[in-house]
Design an enzyme around this catalytic site. Structure first.
Site, PDB file in Angstrom:
ATOM      1  N   HIS A 180      -7.544   4.668   3.749  1.00  0.00           N
ATOM      2  CA  HIS A 180      -6.193   4.253   4.083  1.00  0.00           C
ATOM      3  C   HIS A 180      -6.227   3.293   5.257  1.00  0.00           C
ATOM      4  O   HIS A 180      -7.102   3.392   6.111  1.00  0.00           O
ATOM      5  CB  HIS A 180      -5.311   5.471   4.429  1.00  0.00           C
ATOM      6  CG  HIS A 180      -3.877   5.120   4.422  1.00  0.00           C
ATOM      7  ND1 HIS A 180      -3.225   4.690   5.548  1.00  0.00           N
ATOM      8  CD2 HIS A 180      -2.978   5.074   3.408  1.00  0.00           C
ATOM      9  CE1 HIS A 180      -1.969   4.418   5.226  1.00  0.00           C
ATOM     10  NE2 HIS A 180      -1.797   4.632   3.939  1.00  0.00           N
ATOM     11  N   ASP A 187      -2.827   9.231  -3.289  1.00  0.00           N
ATOM     12  CA  ASP A 187      -3.041   9.000  -4.716  1.00  0.00           C
ATOM     13  C   ASP A 187      -4.139   9.866  -5.323  1.00  0.00           C
ATOM     14  O   ASP A 187      -4.241   9.953  -6.541  1.00  0.00           O
ATOM     15  CB  ASP A 187      -3.373   7.521  -4.967  1.00  0.00           C
ATOM     16  CG  ASP A 187      -2.183   6.646  -4.646  1.00  0.00           C
ATOM     17  OD1 ASP A 187      -1.076   7.009  -5.069  1.00  0.00           O
ATOM     18  OD2 ASP A 187      -2.362   5.624  -3.971  1.00  0.00           O
TER      19      ASP A 187
HETATM   20  N1  COA Z   1     -13.891   2.726  -1.788  1.00  0.00           N
HETATM   21  C1  COA Z   1     -14.900   1.865  -1.461  1.00  0.00           C
HETATM   22  N2  COA Z   1     -14.905   1.162  -0.313  1.00  0.00           N
HETATM   23  C2  COA Z   1     -13.882   1.372   0.542  1.00  0.00           C
HETATM   24  C3  COA Z   1     -12.823   2.259   0.260  1.00  0.00           C
HETATM   25  C4  COA Z   1     -12.858   2.952  -0.955  1.00  0.00           C
HETATM   26  N3  COA Z   1     -11.913   3.787  -1.292  1.00  0.00           N
HETATM   27  N4  COA Z   1     -11.945   2.246   1.292  1.00  0.00           N
HETATM   28  C5  COA Z   1     -12.441   1.370   2.186  1.00  0.00           C
HETATM   29  N5  COA Z   1     -13.584   0.862   1.730  1.00  0.00           N
HETATM   30  C6  COA Z   1     -14.421  -0.140   2.379  1.00  0.00           C
HETATM   31  C7  COA Z   1     -13.730  -1.478   2.325  1.00  0.00           C
HETATM   32  O1  COA Z   1     -14.002  -2.157   1.118  1.00  0.00           O
HETATM   33  C8  COA Z   1     -14.310  -2.166   3.530  1.00  0.00           C
HETATM   34  O2  COA Z   1     -15.551  -2.678   3.197  1.00  0.00           O
HETATM   35  P1  COA Z   1     -16.045  -4.131   3.737  1.00  0.00           P
HETATM   36  O3  COA Z   1     -16.036  -3.995   5.216  1.00  0.00           O
HETATM   37  O4  COA Z   1     -17.400  -4.286   3.131  1.00  0.00           O
HETATM   38  O5  COA Z   1     -15.041  -5.122   3.227  1.00  0.00           O
HETATM   39  C9  COA Z   1     -14.511  -1.040   4.511  1.00  0.00           C
HETATM   40  O6  COA Z   1     -14.544   0.165   3.747  1.00  0.00           O
HETATM   41  C10 COA Z   1     -13.415  -0.909   5.520  1.00  0.00           C
HETATM   42  O7  COA Z   1     -12.222  -0.677   4.900  1.00  0.00           O
HETATM   43  P2  COA Z   1     -10.989  -1.633   5.137  1.00  0.00           P
HETATM   44  O8  COA Z   1     -11.078  -2.778   4.178  1.00  0.00           O
HETATM   45  O9  COA Z   1     -10.804  -1.919   6.569  1.00  0.00           O
HETATM   46  O10 COA Z   1      -9.878  -0.691   4.705  1.00  0.00           O
HETATM   47  P3  COA Z   1      -8.424  -1.128   4.514  1.00  0.00           P
HETATM   48  O11 COA Z   1      -7.672  -0.491   5.575  1.00  0.00           O
HETATM   49  O12 COA Z   1      -8.219  -2.569   4.307  1.00  0.00           O
HETATM   50  O13 COA Z   1      -8.227  -0.491   3.103  1.00  0.00           O
HETATM   51  C11 COA Z   1      -7.413   0.628   1.308  1.00  0.00           C
HETATM   52  C12 COA Z   1      -7.370   0.485   2.811  1.00  0.00           C
HETATM   53  C13 COA Z   1      -6.458   1.724   0.925  1.00  0.00           C
HETATM   54  C14 COA Z   1      -6.985  -0.694   0.650  1.00  0.00           C
HETATM   55  C15 COA Z   1      -8.831   0.973   0.874  1.00  0.00           C
HETATM   56  O14 COA Z   1      -9.247   2.162   1.499  1.00  0.00           O
HETATM   57  C16 COA Z   1      -8.946   1.080  -0.627  1.00  0.00           C
HETATM   58  O15 COA Z   1      -9.063   0.071  -1.316  1.00  0.00           O
HETATM   59  N6  COA Z   1      -8.913   2.342  -1.178  1.00  0.00           N
HETATM   60  C17 COA Z   1      -8.982   2.535  -2.590  1.00  0.00           C
HETATM   61  C18 COA Z   1      -7.665   2.208  -3.253  1.00  0.00           C
HETATM   62  C19 COA Z   1      -6.617   3.244  -2.947  1.00  0.00           C
HETATM   63  O16 COA Z   1      -6.832   4.436  -3.106  1.00  0.00           O
HETATM   64  N7  COA Z   1      -5.438   2.770  -2.543  1.00  0.00           N
HETATM   65  C20 COA Z   1      -4.313   3.640  -2.247  1.00  0.00           C
HETATM   66  C21 COA Z   1      -3.913   3.529  -0.819  1.00  0.00           C
HETATM   67  S1  COA Z   1      -2.649   4.700  -0.428  1.00  0.00           S
END
Ligand code: COA
Length: 460
Positions: free
Chosen positions: A339, A397
Site C-alpha cells: 500500500h 483487496d
Molecule cells: N508485488 C510486487 N512488488 C511490489 C508490491 C507487490 N504487491 N508492492 C510493492 N512492490 C514493489 C514495487 O513494485 C516497488 O518496486 P521498485 O522499487 O522495483 O519499483 C517497491 O515494491 C516499492 O513499492 P512502491 O512502488 O513504492 O509502492 P507504491 O506505494 O507505489 O505501491 C501499490 C503501492 C498498492 C501500487 C503496490 O503495493 C502494488 O502494486 N500492489 C499490488 C496491487 C494492489 O494490491 N493494489 C491495491 C492497493 S489497495
C-alpha cells in the site's frame, strides 16, 4: 465475443492505409525518457517524495489514512489507522454491528455532511436512498442495453455519464445541487451496477436477465443482494457482511488515485457526472480497485500451478516467480499486498480478514482462506529477498474477493462493488474541492525534449 446487438465494423489491417508496426517502432524510438533524468531533476515521480511518502497536494477534513510516522526524517512503520471525519473505522463498524444497524448509509452521510447522523437524519437518508435509487424511465434500454458489455466498470462509468442527460440541472455547482446529485449517485450506482450485470448475463452469458424491484425499507446492501439473486433471497447475516464491506470501501483520503482523479476534474469546474466517471475509470485499474479481481485471478493461478497450497516452500517459490514476472499475469505484482501509505497493517484488511475467517469456516472455504494467509505471511519475505526494503502488508483487496465469493457475488462485480461504495468518498471530496479547494489543480511537467526544426513536407 462481440457485442451482439451492435453493427460491427471490421477493420482489416491489410486494407488499412497505415502500418501499425512501423508507427509503433517509430513511437518507441522517439518516446523514451532516461530514468536517470529523474535523479537529475527534482521530479516527484508518481507524486511521491524521495522517501516514498506522497506529495501533500491539499488539505482535507474528510478522512485520515495513517500508516507511518516520521522519526528524525526517517519513515517509521506503524499499525494502520483509518478515520472518516475523525471517527475511527473500527468504532464505526463496531457501532453498527452492536446496534444491529446497516451502516453504509450512515457512513455516507458522515462523509458527505461531516457529522454522524441523528436518528431523524438517518431516516431522511434512508428515505432519500429509496426515492433516488429508481433509475429514470428507459435508462436501462437507452444507456446500458444498446451496447451491452462484459466490462461492468465501463458500463458503470457510461451509466454515470448517461445520468447527465436525465438531470435537469447538471452543471449547477451550488452546494444544494451538488448534495442532491451526490445522494442520487450513491443511491443509483448499485442499481446501475446490478442492471449492467443482468444485461451482461443476457447478452454475453446467454442466461436469464431479471430486474427485481427493490423494497422501500431495504438498505443498500439488502437491495444489491435482492436485485442480484434470481430468487431475491438472502440472509440477514449476508446483507450485514456486505454492508461492512461497503463501509470499509467508502472512503480512503484525497490522495488515492480515483479520488484524486475526481478532485482534479472537479477543480476544473466540470459537472459531477464527468468527475465521478473519471473516478470509476481510475478505480478499474489493476493497481487500484481492479486489484480485487486480480487477487481472484492470482489465486486461480496458484491453485493451478502449486500442488500443495499448505506447503510454505511451494507457495513461496510461486510468489517469487510472480514477483520475477515468470508466472501469473507477468506484471511482477503480488496482488492484494502493499500500500502507498500503510506499512504494518491496513485496518480494512484486518477487519475483513476476521469476517472472511468466520465465513470460511461456515461455508467450507478454509483452504482458500489459509492460502491467502500464506500469501500475506510470505510476500514480505519474497520481496525483501528481492532487495525491496519497503515494509509491506495485506491491503483491503486481499480478502475482499474471497468474502464476495463466499457471498455468491460473481467476480466481475467485485470492482464495481468497490465503486458503488467509494462513490460516497468521491462525492464528499468533490464537494470539498469545490467549496474549500477553489483552485485549478495544475502540476507541472519538466520538459526534457530536444529541439526539432520544422521541415517543409517535401524535405522530411
Ligand atoms: N508485488 C510486487 N512488488 C511490489 C508490491 C507487490 N504487491 N508492492 C510493492 N512492490 C514493489 C514495487 O513494485 C516497488 O518496486 P521498485 O522499487 O522495483 O519499483 C517497491 O515494491 C516499492 O513499492 P512502491 O512502488 O513504492 O509502492 P507504491 O506505494 O507505489 O505501491 C501499490 C503501492 C498498492 C501500487 C503496490 O503495493 C502494488 O502494486 N500492489 C499490488 C496491487 C494492489 O494490491 N493494489 C491495491 C492497493 S489497495
Amino acid at each position: 465475443m462481440q457485442n451482439v446487438n451492435m453493427p460491427i465494423h471490421h477493420y482489416d489491417d491489410r486494407d488499412a492505409m497505415w502500418d501499425i508496426q512501423s508507427i509503433c517502432s517509430q513511437f518507441k524510438e522517439y518516446n523514451t525518457i532516461d530514468t536517470d533524468l529523474y535523479k537529475i531533476y527534482p521530479v516527484a515521480r508518481g507524486l511521491r517524495n524521495p522517501d516514498g511518502t506522497g506529495v501533500v497536494a491539499g488539505l482535507t477534513q474528510i478522512c485520515n489514512v495513517h500508516g507511518y510516522v516520521m522519526d528524525e526524517g526517517e519513515k517509521s512503520p506503524v499499525e494502520g489507522r483509518l478515520s472518516y471525519r475523525g471517527v475511527d473505522i473500527n468504532d464505526l463498524v463496531k457501532g453498527c454491528v452492536e446496534e444491529h444497524r446497516f451502516g453504509f448509509e450512515e457512513a455516507a452521510w458522515l462523509l458527505l455532511v461531516g457529522k454522524l447522523p441523528t436518528q431523524a437524519q438517518l431516516t431522511t437518508m434512508r428515505e432519500l436512498m429509496t426515492l433516488y435509487r429508481e433509475l429514470p424511465d428507459s435508462f436501462a434500454e437507452d444507456v446500458l442495453m444498446k451496447t451491452p458489455s462484459n466490462q461492468l466498470m465501463i458500463q458503470l462509468s457510461r451509466g454515470v455519464l448517461g445520468l447527465y442527460f436525465y438531470d435537469e440541472n447538471p452543471d449547477d455547482l451550488s452546494v444544494e445541487n451538488q448534495m442532491r446529485q451526490s445522494f442520487q449517485l450513491i443511491a443509483r450506482l448499485p442499481s446501475i451496477m446490478v442492471m449492467a450485470y443482468q444485461i451482461k448475463r443476457r447478452f454475453w452469458d446467454r442466461e436469464s436477465m431479471y430486474f427485481h424491484q427493490p423494497l422501500p425499507d431495504h438498505s443498500i446492501s439488502q437491495t444489491i443482494l435482492r436485485m442480484l439473486r434470481a430468487d431475491t433471497q438472502f440472509t440477514e447475516e449476508e446483507a450485514r457482511l456486505l454492508d461492512i464491506c461497503m463501509i470499509l470501501h467508502a472512503e480512503h483520503g484525497g490522495g488515492n488515485n480515483s479520488t484524486f482523479a475526481a478532485r482534479v476534474l472537479s477543480s476544473s469546474g466540470t459537472d459531477i457526472y464527468a468527475a465521478i466517471s473519471a473516478g470509476i475509470g481510475s478505480l478499474k485499474g489493476p493497481r487500484h480497485g481492479g486489484a480485487n479481481k486480480k487477487v481472484r485471478e492470482m489465486v486461480e493461478f496458484i491453485k493451478q500451478d502449486v500442488q500443495h497450497w499448505d506447503n510454505d516452500g511451494e507457495v513461496k517459490d510461486y510468489l517469487s516467480r510472480l514477483a520475477n514476472k515468470e508466472a501469473g499475469d507477468r506484471s511482477g505484482l503480488i496482488y492484494g499486498m502493499g500500500h502507498a501509505v500503510y506499512t504494518k497493517s491496513d485496518p480494512r484488511a484486518v477487519i475483513l480478514k476476521r469476517s472472511a475467517r468466520r465465513l470460511a469456516q461456515l461455508k467450507g472455504f478454509e483452504d482458500e482462506f489459509a492460502l491467502l494467509e500464506s500469501v500475506e505471511r510470505l510476500t514480505p519475505e519474497v520481496l525483501s529477498e528481492k532487495g525491496k526494503d519497503k515494509v509491506i502488508c495485506a491491503n483491503v483487496d486481499l480478502y475482499s474477493g474471497l468474502v464476495y465469493k463466499m457471498l455468491g457475488i460473481p467476480d466481475e462485480l467485485h470492482t464495481p462493488l468497490f465503486a458503488a461504495a467509494r462513490v460516497a468518498g468521491w462525492c464528499a471530496h468533490r464537494m470539498e474541492e469545490i467549496v474549500c479547494g477553489g483552485r485549478l489543480i495544475r502540476p507541472a511537467y519538466k520538459a526534457v525534449l530536444p529541439h526539432q526544426s520544422y521541415l517543409p513536407l517535401m524535405e522530411r
